[in-house]
Every structure is written in structure tokens, then in C-alpha cells.
Write an enzyme that holds these catalytic residues in place. Structure first.
Site, PDB file in Angstrom:
ATOM      1  N   THR A  80      31.284  -6.196 -11.109  1.00  0.00           N
ATOM      2  CA  THR A  80      32.205  -7.317 -11.309  1.00  0.00           C
ATOM      3  C   THR A  80      33.392  -6.833 -12.136  1.00  0.00           C
ATOM      4  OG1 THR A  80      30.431  -8.939 -11.153  1.00  0.00           O
ATOM      5  CG2 THR A  80      32.445  -9.632 -12.292  1.00  0.00           C
ATOM      6  N   ASN A 159      27.205  -7.354   1.282  1.00  0.00           N
ATOM      7  CA  ASN A 159      25.975  -7.624   0.534  1.00  0.00           C
ATOM      8  C   ASN A 159      25.131  -8.727   1.150  1.00  0.00           C
ATOM      9  OD1 ASN A 159      28.424  -8.932  -0.539  1.00  0.00           O
ATOM     10  ND2 ASN A 159      26.993 -10.090  -1.786  1.00  0.00           N
ATOM     11  N   GLN A 187      27.122  -1.651  -2.238  1.00  0.00           N
ATOM     12  CA  GLN A 187      25.939  -1.604  -1.375  1.00  0.00           C
ATOM     13  C   GLN A 187      25.870  -0.315  -0.550  1.00  0.00           C
ATOM     14  OE1 GLN A 187      23.467  -3.844  -1.399  1.00  0.00           O
ATOM     15  NE2 GLN A 187      24.403  -5.564  -2.501  1.00  0.00           N
ATOM     16  N   ALA A 208      24.893   0.111 -11.244  1.00  0.00           N
ATOM     17  CA  ALA A 208      23.595   0.790 -11.313  1.00  0.00           C
ATOM     18  C   ALA A 208      22.444  -0.042 -10.753  1.00  0.00           C
ATOM     19  CB  ALA A 208      23.289   1.180 -12.769  1.00  0.00           C
ATOM     20  N   HIS A 209      22.511  -1.377 -10.951  1.00  0.00           N
ATOM     21  CA  HIS A 209      21.310  -2.162 -10.628  1.00  0.00           C
ATOM     22  C   HIS A 209      21.079  -2.383  -9.136  1.00  0.00           C
ATOM     23  CE1 HIS A 209      22.726  -6.429  -9.842  1.00  0.00           C
ATOM     24  NE2 HIS A 209      23.823  -5.937 -10.377  1.00  0.00           N
ATOM     25  N   THR A 245      32.726   0.540 -27.146  1.00  0.00           N
ATOM     26  CA  THR A 245      31.713   1.571 -27.402  1.00  0.00           C
ATOM     27  C   THR A 245      30.895   1.804 -26.140  1.00  0.00           C
ATOM     28  OG1 THR A 245      31.600   0.909 -29.706  1.00  0.00           O
ATOM     29  CG2 THR A 245      29.716   2.165 -28.848  1.00  0.00           C
ATOM     30  N   CYS A 332      24.073 -14.588  -5.927  1.00  0.00           N
ATOM     31  CA  CYS A 332      24.960 -15.328  -6.820  1.00  0.00           C
ATOM     32  C   CYS A 332      25.153 -16.755  -6.336  1.00  0.00           C
ATOM     33  CB  CYS A 332      26.326 -14.654  -6.898  1.00  0.00           C
ATOM     34  SG  CYS A 332      26.277 -12.900  -6.651  1.00  0.00           S
TER      35      CYS A 332
HETATM   36  C1  LIG Z   1      26.026  -7.052  -6.754  1.00  0.00           C
HETATM   37  C2  LIG Z   1      27.393  -6.893  -6.217  1.00  0.00           C
HETATM   38  C3  LIG Z   1      28.518  -7.000  -7.045  1.00  0.00           C
HETATM   39  C4  LIG Z   1      28.412  -7.373  -8.508  1.00  0.00           C
HETATM   40  O1  LIG Z   1      27.885  -6.334  -9.262  1.00  0.00           O
HETATM   41  P1  LIG Z   1      27.452  -6.587 -10.790  1.00  0.00           P
HETATM   42  O2  LIG Z   1      27.156  -5.228 -11.309  1.00  0.00           O
HETATM   43  O3  LIG Z   1      26.243  -7.441 -10.698  1.00  0.00           O
HETATM   44  O4  LIG Z   1      28.583  -7.230 -11.477  1.00  0.00           O
HETATM   45  C5  LIG Z   1      29.763  -6.815  -6.487  1.00  0.00           C
HETATM   46  N1  LIG Z   1      29.902  -6.524  -5.186  1.00  0.00           N
HETATM   47  C6  LIG Z   1      28.852  -6.407  -4.360  1.00  0.00           C
HETATM   48  C7  LIG Z   1      29.077  -6.077  -2.924  1.00  0.00           C
HETATM   49  C8  LIG Z   1      27.567  -6.601  -4.837  1.00  0.00           C
HETATM   50  O5  LIG Z   1      26.532  -6.502  -4.011  1.00  0.00           O
END
Ligand SMILES: *Cc1c(COP(=O)(O)O)cnc(C)c1O
Length: 390
Positions: A80, A159, A187, A208-209, A245, A332
Site C-alpha cells: 500500500t 489479486n 502477486q 512480504a506477506h 527507523t 480488503c
Molecule cells: C495485498 C496487495 C496489496 C496491498 O499490500 P499490503 O502490503 O497489504 O499493503 C496491494 N496490491 C495487491 C495486488 C495486493 O494483492
């Protein structure tokens, strides 16, 4: 080897586009930076040494995955922020050159809403339509470019429906017109072609997630020589582009996750994920009538299966699936009952869009899980349809 994960096994996790579990080897590398090596990476005393070294290593791991220079990686709090930084950063840095940005109607809200906000500041945004598979036509990009255009931003792999956009073709057009090219590549990076030069990108967002790392940390790839206006002012970290930081533990996690993806790509893990997805699709479509695949049949992420189950509200289906964690639309938007903007942009009618469920198969799913998921979905869809036939 890409290691394992520790998960609660009450439910099968099949929502890997929303987030992924943290790989054990990633977590293991992170932990010391929350205990022994808690220091600030900018400190010049003893406590700064290990964190500083760890950030260097992580930056190189990111650079290795995306084939860029060490200095071209800017750490952020996630995609984001990377998307906001890319769009606003370019818009403000290049506003003397032009005020026009091209994007698409199927972007993540971090892109769409940033663009909407810029419109109220005098920027002009073109939101390109997509075809029925959710794909952007490179020719449409070409036609939309004006003398005022400073940036094109197109999502790499969607996504929601998993459709992969032809970034290389769009990149050629952008570069022929000397327009910068950014992609929300969240993605795609770590799963499909991830080399920035191969893709022809000038900027790219990652997090990362979505690649088996921790939440709250990501990166922006910024090609050398491109100016960027910062969003935050402060300590001047990350070459003054992203003050604050450094999130050492998170950055270590991002680096380790990137390394793990490099290994997974060498091991062709995505092909295995694709096989599992295909088996699930095959089982569902052979056993359940009136289902419809959304997104591109071929040019899609290996783990993505996005299906409309005619006659059933996706929320009702999701709630009834007791053993499986999947989602209706994007994570989301999962609280909202209005149809997803992505499906609407693809021309899918509301009544079909509201029956769509996204299965996100990931690297830790097994064929046993696929069998259980197919059985439960079949049973649940048939039960729901018998209660409320259309
Ligand atoms: C999950 C996602 C985001 C947002 O990423 P965050 O690290 O959760 O802010 C943005 N773009 C796409 C295509 C995503 O799948």
C-alpha cells in the site's frame, strides 16, 4: 528446500492471495532481531552492527530475486505504501513535465484511490478498461498516451482473478514514449517472471506477506536515475526517499522470503501449485453444474481459481464452508456485499459476480487438502442450491 509452516489445522487455508503463512525458515531468521539484535541499524555502536549487516543482506536478497541493483531497493511498510509512494512520488517529482497518469480499472485500491486523490489535485487520470478476462490491451495504453503523460501503472497479476497482464509489451510502449512504467507486482513477484529488466519496469511494488513473509513490510523497486518525491520527512533513511527507523526484523523477513522464493522458483514450486489448482478446478467442474471460471483461462496465476457458483450468494457459501478458509472477492473488500470492481470491469453481471469465490492455492497446500476442499464445496453448493433453488 523451502521449509515448512506452523498452522492451526482446524481449517484448510486456501486464501493465499489475501496473505500467506510465514515460512518457518523466514521466521527463524527474523526472531533474533526482536531479542539479541534489537538495535537500530543506523547506530554506529556495537548494537547497530548486526542489524546493519542484516539489512544489507536482506536488500541483496530482494535485489537478487528481482534482478536489480542493491541501491534500487527501497524498504517500505508494504505494498500500500509502495503504491502510494510510486504514484505520488512520480506525480510530484515530474509535475513540470506533465500531469497525466494512465492506469487500469482493475487495480488494487491502493492504486485506484491514490489516483482518485490526485485528480482532486489537478492530475488527469485515464482508467483503461479491460477485456472479459481482466486483461489490459497494450494498444489501449499506446492510444491513451499524450504529451502530458508521465506515468503508466498497470497491475502485474490481478489479486482477485489472477489474470497476468502483458507487462513486457506495455513496457516497450511506455519506453518508446519516454513515459515511466510502474507495476503493482505484489502477486507476481516471487512466483512468475520477477526480473525487472525482463519485465521492463521502472518502478514496482512488492510486499512480504504475499510471499510467505511477515505483514507490514515491503519494498519499492526504483530504477536508478528516476526521481521520486518522498511521502514522509524525517531521518532521511533510504536515501531520503523513505524516512523512518528501519523495520529490521521485518526487512530480514522480507529478504528471507525473497530468498525462499528464489529457491522455490528454481524448484518449480509454482508448477506444483498449478497442478493442485487444476485438479481442484477439474473436480469442481465435473461434479457441480453451472459454475463459471472468472479470469483468463491460461494467463493466470498458478494458485488462482476464481469461480462463480450460479444461484448462490458467495457470502452464504463462504460462511457454510466450515473446513475451508477462502474469500469472496479480495480480502480488503470482503465485508462489502457490492460486487467487486474487478469483476464489474470485466463485464461480469452483478448477479454472477455476487456468486464468485476465490480459491488461493499456495505452496503449502497438499493434494489431500484439495480432495477435502472439493468434497466440501460440492456438498455445500448442492445443499445450498437445494434449499434456495433459483
Ligand atoms: C495485498 C496487495 C496489496 C496491498 O499490500 P499490503 O502490503 O497489504 O499493503 C496491494 N496490491 C495487491 C495486488 C495486493 O494483492
Amino acid at each position: 528446500m523451502i521449509g515448512t509452516i506452523i498452522v492451526d489445522n482446524k481449517m484448510i487455508y486456501m486464501d493465499n492471495h489475501a496473505t500467506t503463512p510465514i515460512a518457518s525458515e523466514v521466521l527463524e531468521e527474523m526472531l533474533p532481531f526482536y531479542t539479541t539484535h534489537f538495535g537500530n541499524a543506523a547506530s554506529s555502536h556495537l548494537y547497530g552492527i548486526k542489524p546493519k549487516e542484516a539489512v544489507i543482506k536482506a536488500r541483496q536478497q530482494v535485489a537478487d530475486l528481482i534482478g536489480c541493483k542493491f541501491e534500487e531497493v527501497i524498504f517500505t511498510s508494504g505494498a500500500t505504501e509502495s503504491n502510494n509512494l510510486a504514484i505520488r512520488g512520480v506525480a510530484y517529482a515530474y509535475r513540470d513535465t506533465g500531469n497525466h497518469i494512465i492506469t487500469s480499472t482493475v487495480e488494487h485500491h491502493a492504486i485506484l484511490d491514490t489516483c482518485h486523490a490526485l485528480e482532486s489535485e489537478g492530475f488527469e487520470i485515464t482508467y483503461l478498461p479491460v477485456d472479459r478476462f481482466g486483461m489490459v490491451d497494450p494498444d489501449a495504453v499506446k492510444k491513451a498516451i499524450t504529451t502530458q503523460t508521465i506515468l503508466v501503472s498497470i497491475i502485474y497479476a490481478n489479486n482477485e482473478v489472477g489474470t497476468i497482464n502483458p507487462l513486457k509489451d506495455i513496457a516497450k510502449i511506455a519506453s518508446n514514449h519516454e513515459v515511466l512504467f510502474h507495476s503493482d507486482a505484489v502477486q507476481g513477484i516471487g512466483k512468475i517472471e520477477s526480473n525487472m529488466d525482463m519485465l521492463g519496469l521502472d518502478l514496482a511494488s512488492m510486499t512480504a506477506h504475499k510471499i510467505y513473509g511477515p505483514k507490514g513490510v515491503g519494498a519499492l523497486y526504483l530504477r536508478e536515475g528516476i526521481e521520486l518525491h518522498p511521502l514522509f520527512y524525517g531521518g532521511g533513511q533510504e536515501n531520503g526517499i523513505r524516512s523512518g527507523t528501519l523495520n529490521v526484523g521485518g526487512i530480514v523477513g522480507l529478504g528471507a522470503a525473497c530468498h525462499s522464493c528464489s529457491v522455490a522458483m528454481d524448484d518449480k514450486i509454482e508448477e506444483k501449485v498449478g497442478e493442485l489448482r487444476n485438479i481442484l478446478h477439474e473436480k469442481l467442474s465435473s461434479r457441480i453444474p453451472d459454475i463459471h471460471l472468472n479470469g483468463h483461462p491460461k494467463k493466470r496465476l498458478s494458485g488462482n481459481l476464481h469461480i462463480s457458483f450460479k444461484g448462490i450468494q458467495n457470502q452464504a457459501l463462504m460462511m457454510s464452508l466450515e473446513k475451508i478458509a477462502v474469500s469472496a472477492g479480495s480480502a480488503c473488500d470482503s465485508e462489502s456485499v457490492s460486487p467487486s470492481h474487478v469483476l464489474s470491469a470485466m463485464g461480469i453481471p452483478d448477479e454472477l459476480a455476487l456468486t464468485a469465490v476465490r480459491f488461493g492455492v499456495g505452496r503449502y497446500n497438499t493434494s489431500e487438502e484439495i480432495d477435502i476442499v472439493a468434497d466440501e464445496v460440492e456438498m455445500t453448493v448442492k445443499r445450498l442450491r437445494s434449499i434456495a433453488p433459483v
